[in-house]
Design a protein around this motif. Structure first.
Motif: not given
Length: 173
Positions: A77-80, A100-104, A109-114
Protein backbone atom coordinates in the motif's frame (compact mmCIF):
# COMPACT_ATOMS: atom_id res chain seq x y z
CA UNK A 1 8.45 -14.55 -5.57
CA UNK A 2 11.73 -14.87 -7.46
CA UNK A 3 10.37 -12.68 -10.27
CA UNK A 4 9.39 -10.07 -7.68
CA UNK A 5 12.93 -10.05 -6.27
CA UNK A 6 14.45 -9.66 -9.73
CA UNK A 7 12.01 -6.89 -10.57
CA UNK A 8 12.79 -5.07 -7.31
CA UNK A 9 16.51 -5.25 -8.08
CA UNK A 10 15.96 -3.81 -11.55
CA UNK A 11 13.69 -1.11 -10.11
CA UNK A 12 16.33 -0.17 -7.57
CA UNK A 13 19.02 0.41 -10.20
CA UNK A 14 16.68 2.33 -12.51
CA UNK A 15 16.33 -0.26 -15.29
CA UNK A 16 12.78 0.84 -16.03
CA UNK A 17 12.36 -0.83 -19.42
CA UNK A 18 13.52 -4.12 -17.91
CA UNK A 19 11.16 -3.58 -14.95
CA UNK A 20 8.34 -3.33 -17.48
CA UNK A 21 9.48 -6.52 -19.23
CA UNK A 22 9.53 -8.39 -15.92
CA UNK A 23 6.21 -7.05 -14.67
CA UNK A 24 4.46 -7.83 -17.97
CA UNK A 25 5.80 -11.39 -17.68
CA UNK A 26 5.17 -11.79 -13.94
CA UNK A 27 1.78 -10.13 -13.41
CA UNK A 28 -0.26 -12.86 -15.17
CA UNK A 29 1.50 -15.43 -12.99
CA UNK A 30 0.91 -13.61 -9.69
CA UNK A 31 -2.06 -14.69 -7.64
CA UNK A 32 -4.92 -12.17 -7.69
CA UNK A 33 -5.02 -10.08 -4.52
CA UNK A 34 -1.58 -11.20 -3.36
CA UNK A 35 1.27 -9.17 -1.92
CA UNK A 36 3.40 -10.16 -4.91
CA UNK A 37 0.80 -8.92 -7.39
CA UNK A 38 0.42 -5.62 -5.54
CA UNK A 39 4.16 -5.01 -5.42
CA UNK A 40 4.47 -5.88 -9.12
CA UNK A 41 1.64 -3.49 -10.01
CA UNK A 42 3.31 -0.67 -8.08
CA UNK A 43 6.67 -1.27 -9.79
CA UNK A 44 4.87 -1.50 -13.13
CA UNK A 45 3.42 1.96 -12.43
CA UNK A 46 6.90 3.32 -11.66
CA UNK A 47 8.26 1.83 -14.88
CA UNK A 48 5.42 3.23 -16.96
CA UNK A 49 5.94 6.66 -15.40
CA UNK A 50 9.60 6.53 -16.31
CA UNK A 51 8.85 5.93 -19.99
CA UNK A 52 6.12 8.58 -20.04
CA UNK A 53 3.02 6.37 -20.30
CA UNK A 54 1.26 8.31 -17.57
CA UNK A 55 -2.30 7.16 -18.24
CA UNK A 56 -1.32 3.50 -17.91
CA UNK A 57 0.93 4.34 -14.95
CA UNK A 58 -1.94 6.05 -13.15
CA UNK A 59 -4.18 3.04 -13.73
CA UNK A 60 -1.50 0.61 -12.49
CA UNK A 61 -0.77 2.69 -9.37
CA UNK A 62 -4.47 3.04 -8.56
CA UNK A 63 -4.95 -0.70 -9.09
CA UNK A 64 -1.98 -1.42 -6.80
CA UNK A 65 -3.55 0.67 -4.04
CA UNK A 66 -6.94 -1.06 -4.42
CA UNK A 67 -5.39 -4.55 -4.39
CA UNK A 68 -3.21 -3.65 -1.41
CA UNK A 69 -6.21 -2.35 0.52
CA UNK A 70 -8.16 -5.55 -0.17
CA UNK A 71 -5.18 -7.76 0.69
CA UNK A 72 -4.23 -5.63 3.72
CA UNK A 73 -0.60 -5.54 2.64
CA UNK A 74 0.78 -2.40 4.23
CA UNK A 75 4.16 -2.31 2.49
CA UNK A 76 2.53 -2.69 -0.90
CA UNK A 77 0.00 0.00 0.00
CA UNK A 78 2.88 2.35 0.79
CA UNK A 79 4.57 1.52 -2.52
CA UNK A 80 1.33 1.91 -4.51
CA UNK A 81 0.50 5.24 -2.87
CA UNK A 82 4.06 6.39 -3.56
CA UNK A 83 3.52 5.36 -7.16
CA UNK A 84 0.42 7.55 -7.32
CA UNK A 85 2.54 10.43 -6.08
CA UNK A 86 5.16 9.80 -8.72
CA UNK A 87 2.54 9.69 -11.49
CA UNK A 88 0.94 12.92 -10.23
CA UNK A 89 4.33 14.61 -10.16
CA UNK A 90 5.06 13.49 -13.73
CA UNK A 91 1.66 14.86 -14.77
CA UNK A 92 2.57 18.21 -13.22
CA UNK A 93 -0.05 17.92 -10.48
CA UNK A 94 2.23 18.91 -7.60
CA UNK A 95 -0.52 19.30 -4.95
CA UNK A 96 -1.73 15.74 -5.65
CA UNK A 97 1.86 14.47 -5.63
CA UNK A 98 2.41 16.01 -2.20
CA UNK A 99 -0.93 14.68 -0.94
CA UNK A 100 -0.22 11.10 -2.09
CA UNK A 101 3.37 11.20 -0.84
CA UNK A 102 2.28 12.54 2.55
CA UNK A 103 -0.23 9.68 2.73
CA UNK A 104 2.50 7.17 1.78
CA UNK A 105 4.71 8.50 4.59
CA UNK A 106 1.82 8.29 7.07
CA UNK A 107 1.05 4.72 5.96
CA UNK A 108 4.74 3.81 6.06
CA UNK A 109 5.16 5.12 9.58
CA UNK A 110 2.02 3.28 10.69
CA UNK A 111 3.20 0.03 9.05
CA UNK A 112 6.53 0.46 10.86
CA UNK A 113 9.56 -1.28 9.34
CA UNK A 114 7.76 -2.91 6.40
CA UNK A 115 6.36 0.45 5.30
CA UNK A 116 9.51 2.45 5.84
CA UNK A 117 11.54 0.00 3.73
CA UNK A 118 9.54 1.33 0.74
CA UNK A 119 11.14 4.74 1.48
CA UNK A 120 8.04 6.89 0.95
CA UNK A 121 9.92 9.98 2.14
CA UNK A 122 11.78 9.99 -1.19
CA UNK A 123 8.47 10.56 -2.99
CA UNK A 124 7.59 13.34 -0.57
CA UNK A 125 11.00 14.97 -0.95
CA UNK A 126 10.65 14.92 -4.75
CA UNK A 127 7.17 16.46 -4.61
CA UNK A 128 8.26 19.11 -2.09
CA UNK A 129 11.24 19.94 -4.29
CA UNK A 130 8.91 20.45 -7.26
CA UNK A 131 6.86 22.81 -5.07
CA UNK A 132 10.05 24.75 -4.21
CA UNK A 133 9.70 23.73 -0.56
CA UNK A 134 13.37 22.85 -0.35
CA UNK A 135 13.86 23.00 3.42
CA UNK A 136 11.01 20.55 3.94
CA UNK A 137 12.37 18.32 1.16
CA UNK A 138 15.77 18.27 2.82
CA UNK A 139 14.14 17.34 6.15
CA UNK A 140 12.43 14.36 4.50
CA UNK A 141 15.72 13.26 2.94
CA UNK A 142 17.37 13.43 6.36
CA UNK A 143 14.54 11.34 7.85
CA UNK A 144 15.02 8.78 5.07
CA UNK A 145 18.71 8.62 6.00
CA UNK A 146 17.66 7.89 9.60
CA UNK A 147 15.35 5.12 8.34
CA UNK A 148 18.23 3.64 6.32
CA UNK A 149 20.45 3.58 9.42
CA UNK A 150 17.73 2.08 11.64
CA UNK A 151 16.56 -0.50 9.10
CA UNK A 152 20.06 -1.31 7.83
CA UNK A 153 19.00 -0.96 4.20
CA UNK A 154 20.84 0.98 1.57
CA UNK A 155 18.76 0.65 -1.60
CA UNK A 156 17.32 4.16 -1.27
CA UNK A 157 20.75 5.80 -1.35
CA UNK A 158 20.99 6.31 -5.16
CA UNK A 159 17.52 7.88 -5.53
CA UNK A 160 18.09 9.92 -2.36
CA UNK A 161 21.35 11.28 -3.80
CA UNK A 162 19.54 12.25 -7.01
CA UNK A 163 16.78 13.97 -5.05
CA UNK A 164 19.33 15.75 -2.87
CA UNK A 165 21.20 16.89 -6.00
CA UNK A 166 17.94 18.36 -7.32
CA UNK A 167 17.33 20.30 -4.09
CA UNK A 168 20.97 21.48 -4.01
CA UNK A 169 20.76 22.61 -7.64
CA UNK A 170 17.59 24.59 -6.93
CA UNK A 171 19.11 26.13 -3.80
CA UNK A 172 22.11 27.46 -5.72
CA UNK A 173 20.26 28.87 -8.75
Amino acid sequence: MLLLGLTEALHTVGEHSRVLEHTVFALPRAKAGSLVRTELLAMHAHGLTSIGDLEAASAAATNAVHVANRARTHGALVRGTGGRSRVSLAQGNIPAAIRYATEAVRLGDRADDVGRTRHPRLHLAAALTAADRLTEAEEELAKDEQDVAELETVWSQPPRYLCRAATDRLCTT
